[in-house]
Design a protein around this motif. Structure first.
Motif, PDB file in Angstrom:
ATOM      1  N   UNK A 111       9.803   0.523  11.600  1.00  0.00           N
ATOM      2  CA  UNK A 111       8.868   1.127  10.655  1.00  0.00           C
ATOM      3  C   UNK A 111       9.460   2.412  10.077  1.00  0.00           C
ATOM      4  N   UNK A 112      10.084   3.215  10.929  1.00  0.00           N
ATOM      5  CA  UNK A 112      10.684   4.467  10.480  1.00  0.00           C
ATOM      6  C   UNK A 112      11.792   4.226   9.459  1.00  0.00           C
ATOM      7  N   UNK A 113      12.543   3.153   9.624  1.00  0.00           N
ATOM      8  CA  UNK A 113      13.601   2.860   8.660  1.00  0.00           C
ATOM      9  C   UNK A 113      13.024   2.628   7.269  1.00  0.00           C
ATOM     10  N   UNK A 114      11.873   1.953   7.198  1.00  0.00           N
ATOM     11  CA  UNK A 114      11.219   1.739   5.906  1.00  0.00           C
ATOM     12  C   UNK A 114      10.674   3.061   5.365  1.00  0.00           C
ATOM     13  N   UNK A 115      10.065   3.852   6.239  1.00  0.00           N
ATOM     14  CA  UNK A 115       9.496   5.131   5.817  1.00  0.00           C
ATOM     15  C   UNK A 115      10.550   6.048   5.216  1.00  0.00           C
ATOM     16  N   UNK A 137       3.743  11.265   0.310  1.00  0.00           N
ATOM     17  CA  UNK A 137       4.498  10.839   1.481  1.00  0.00           C
ATOM     18  C   UNK A 137       3.749  11.198   2.761  1.00  0.00           C
ATOM     19  N   UNK A 138       3.142  12.376   2.793  1.00  0.00           N
ATOM     20  CA  UNK A 138       2.394  12.794   3.981  1.00  0.00           C
ATOM     21  C   UNK A 138       1.213  11.857   4.235  1.00  0.00           C
ATOM     22  N   UNK A 139       0.590  11.392   3.165  1.00  0.00           N
ATOM     23  CA  UNK A 139      -0.520  10.444   3.311  1.00  0.00           C
ATOM     24  C   UNK A 139      -0.029   9.136   3.913  1.00  0.00           C
ATOM     25  N   UNK A 140       1.074   8.632   3.390  1.00  0.00           N
ATOM     26  CA  UNK A 140       1.653   7.399   3.922  1.00  0.00           C
ATOM     27  C   UNK A 140       1.986   7.564   5.393  1.00  0.00           C
ATOM     28  N   UNK A 141       2.614   8.691   5.708  1.00  0.00           N
ATOM     29  CA  UNK A 141       3.039   8.903   7.095  1.00  0.00           C
ATOM     30  C   UNK A 141       1.842   9.047   8.029  1.00  0.00           C
ATOM     31  N   UNK A 155      -8.131   2.032   6.269  1.00  0.00           N
ATOM     32  CA  UNK A 155      -7.483   1.284   5.189  1.00  0.00           C
ATOM     33  C   UNK A 155      -7.075  -0.089   5.711  1.00  0.00           C
ATOM     34  N   UNK A 156      -7.565  -1.180   5.107  1.00  0.00           N
ATOM     35  CA  UNK A 156      -7.187  -2.512   5.587  1.00  0.00           C
ATOM     36  C   UNK A 156      -5.675  -2.731   5.604  1.00  0.00           C
ATOM     37  N   UNK A 157      -4.959  -2.173   4.636  1.00  0.00           N
ATOM     38  CA  UNK A 157      -3.519  -2.386   4.571  1.00  0.00           C
ATOM     39  C   UNK A 157      -2.799  -1.726   5.747  1.00  0.00           C
ATOM     40  N   UNK A 158      -3.223  -0.558   6.140  1.00  0.00           N
ATOM     41  CA  UNK A 158      -2.594   0.121   7.274  1.00  0.00           C
ATOM     42  C   UNK A 158      -3.099  -0.444   8.598  1.00  0.00           C
ATOM     43  N   UNK A 159      -4.364  -0.871   8.623  1.00  0.00           N
ATOM     44  CA  UNK A 159      -4.851  -1.582   9.813  1.00  0.00           C
ATOM     45  C   UNK A 159      -4.093  -2.898   9.988  1.00  0.00           C
ATOM     46  N   UNK A 160      -3.625  -3.478   8.871  1.00  0.00           N
ATOM     47  CA  UNK A 160      -2.835  -4.702   8.939  1.00  0.00           C
ATOM     48  C   UNK A 160      -1.543  -4.465   9.717  1.00  0.00           C
ATOM     49  N   UNK A 161      -0.917  -3.297   9.507  1.00  0.00           N
ATOM     50  CA  UNK A 161       0.291  -2.973  10.262  1.00  0.00           C
ATOM     51  C   UNK A 161      -0.020  -2.864  11.748  1.00  0.00           C
ATOM     52  N   UNK A 162      -1.122  -2.230  12.087  1.00  0.00           N
ATOM     53  CA  UNK A 162      -1.514  -2.099  13.494  1.00  0.00           C
ATOM     54  C   UNK A 162      -1.695  -3.468  14.128  1.00  0.00           C
ATOM     55  N   UNK A 173       0.829  -1.205   0.000  1.00  0.00           N
ATOM     56  CA  UNK A 173       0.000   0.000   0.000  1.00  0.00           C
ATOM     57  C   UNK A 173       0.864   1.256   0.000  1.00  0.00           C
ATOM     58  N   UNK A 174       1.928   1.247   0.793  1.00  0.00           N
ATOM     59  CA  UNK A 174       2.838   2.408   0.818  1.00  0.00           C
ATOM     60  C   UNK A 174       3.465   2.623  -0.551  1.00  0.00           C
TER      61      UNK A 174
END
Length: 332
Positions: free
Chosen positions: A114-118, A76-80, A94-101, A47-48
């Motif tokens: 997570x920050x390293x990927x961002x 990028x701001x949306x992703x963050x 978003x299911x994809x971001x809820x998946x991270x949670x 998703x990112x």
């Protein structure tokens, strides 16, 4: 309200099937719990990527009305924003971001990981280009090596096991080097180049002309150099894979064979590597999975960690400063 675990896992399964047949195939080798968590991680990464590149599972989407395309910094701001909500355990819509949670509730993936990927998305949003080899490796670290670290934690590696995490990162770096050499033409069409500027200067290839036909033969030694680096990182990663449970080891070695095969095929084809996009066929994938099964049953060949691995590249990134749009994590 965020979906149930079953709903988020199912959405992630559909995402990986659409976005990466190779990764989906390798994930079947994991036990069920690990497999589902791998899907959850993939869904967030996919998703990112799609938001960053305005794509749908890696494929171009029809352009919207004039003026509706978002600027890179806004993407990028949306992703963050969505990722921050997920880290906080809030519903993102978003299911994809809820998946991270969900993933962060189940395994000890840290905010720093997570920050390293961002930071990789921030580099692209900043239209960043690698000047030297270390810069290219730093990019590979953020966009793929850091994902390898998260993947290792998903597979049960302790966040305190620095050496194994380093080697998991090395596999991601090897994969990304393969992507870079395979995608030279596609990246150039999007105005990007991830081979070091210093390498292009040494080869007398002017900026923006890397895909011109008369420079193709000059490009071949440069690609071979990147492929040699990929082999070095892959060999290190295989040592780390030996420390995993058997099914996880088999899955990781299968992925190493399949994705590592991309760089090997690009190198073999030489100046013809970009006539068609290099990919691994179904029969070859089955052969590579079978080879990985045999590899998983024996001790790996010894291999040192590369000079620039996770900790060194992380330190270099901190010294280089935080790209625009990325947030610094003072805890690291």
């Amino acid at each position: 309200m965020a979906g149930s675990r079953a709903q988020l896992v199912e959405a992630a399964r559909r995402s990986i099937r659409r976005g990466s047949k190779s990764f989906a195939a390798a994930s079947r080798l994991f036990d069920r719990t690990t497999r589902e968590r791998v899907w959850l991680l993939y869904a967030w990464c996919r998703a990112c990527d799609d938001i960053a590149d305005e794509q749908d599972h890696g494929h171009a989407v029809a352009p919207g009305p004039v003026g509706t395309s978002m600027a890179p910094e806004n993407r990028l701001a949306t992703i963050r924003t969505l990722t921050e909500l997920a880290i906080a355990g809030e519903d993102t819509g978003s299911p994809a971001f809820d998946a991270l949670a969900l993933l962060m509730r189940e395994v000890p993936v840290t905010r720093a990981m997570v920050e390293d990927v961002m930071a990789g998305f921030a580099l692209d949003a900043d239209d960043w280009r690698p000047r030297g080899e270390a810069d290219m490796l730093r990019y590979c670290y953020h966009v793929a090596g850091a994902v390898g670290v998260m993947m290792a934690v998903v597979m049960g590696v302790s966040p305190e096991d620095e050496d194994t995490l380093d080697r998991a990162c090395d596999l991601g770096i090897a994969f990304q080097l393969g992507n870079i050499v395979r995608d030279v033409w596609e990246d150039d069409a999007r105005g990007r180049c991830y081979l070091p500027i210093e390498w292009l200067v040494e080869a007398d290839i002017p900026p923006g002309e890397i895909t011109k036909p008369h420079y193709r033969h000059a490009l071949v030694p440069m690609v071979a150099r990147a492929c040699e680096l990929a082999r070095e990182y892959e060999a290190s990663a295989r040592v780390g894979a030996a420390r995993l449970a058997f099914r996880q080891r088999w899955a990781v070695l299968s992925a190493a064979n399949i994705y590592g095969g991309i760089a090997r095929e690009v190198e073999r084809l030489g100046a013809h590597a970009w006539d068609h996009r290099v990919h691994t066929g179904k029969i070859d994938k089955l052969r590579m999975v079978a080879a990985a099964l045999a590899e998983a049953r024996r001790e790996p060949a010894p291999a040192p960690r590369p000079t620039l691995s996770r900790r060194e590249l992380n330190a270099a990134a901190r010294m280089a400063g935080t790209p625009k749009g990325a947030s610094a994590d003072p805890a690291r």
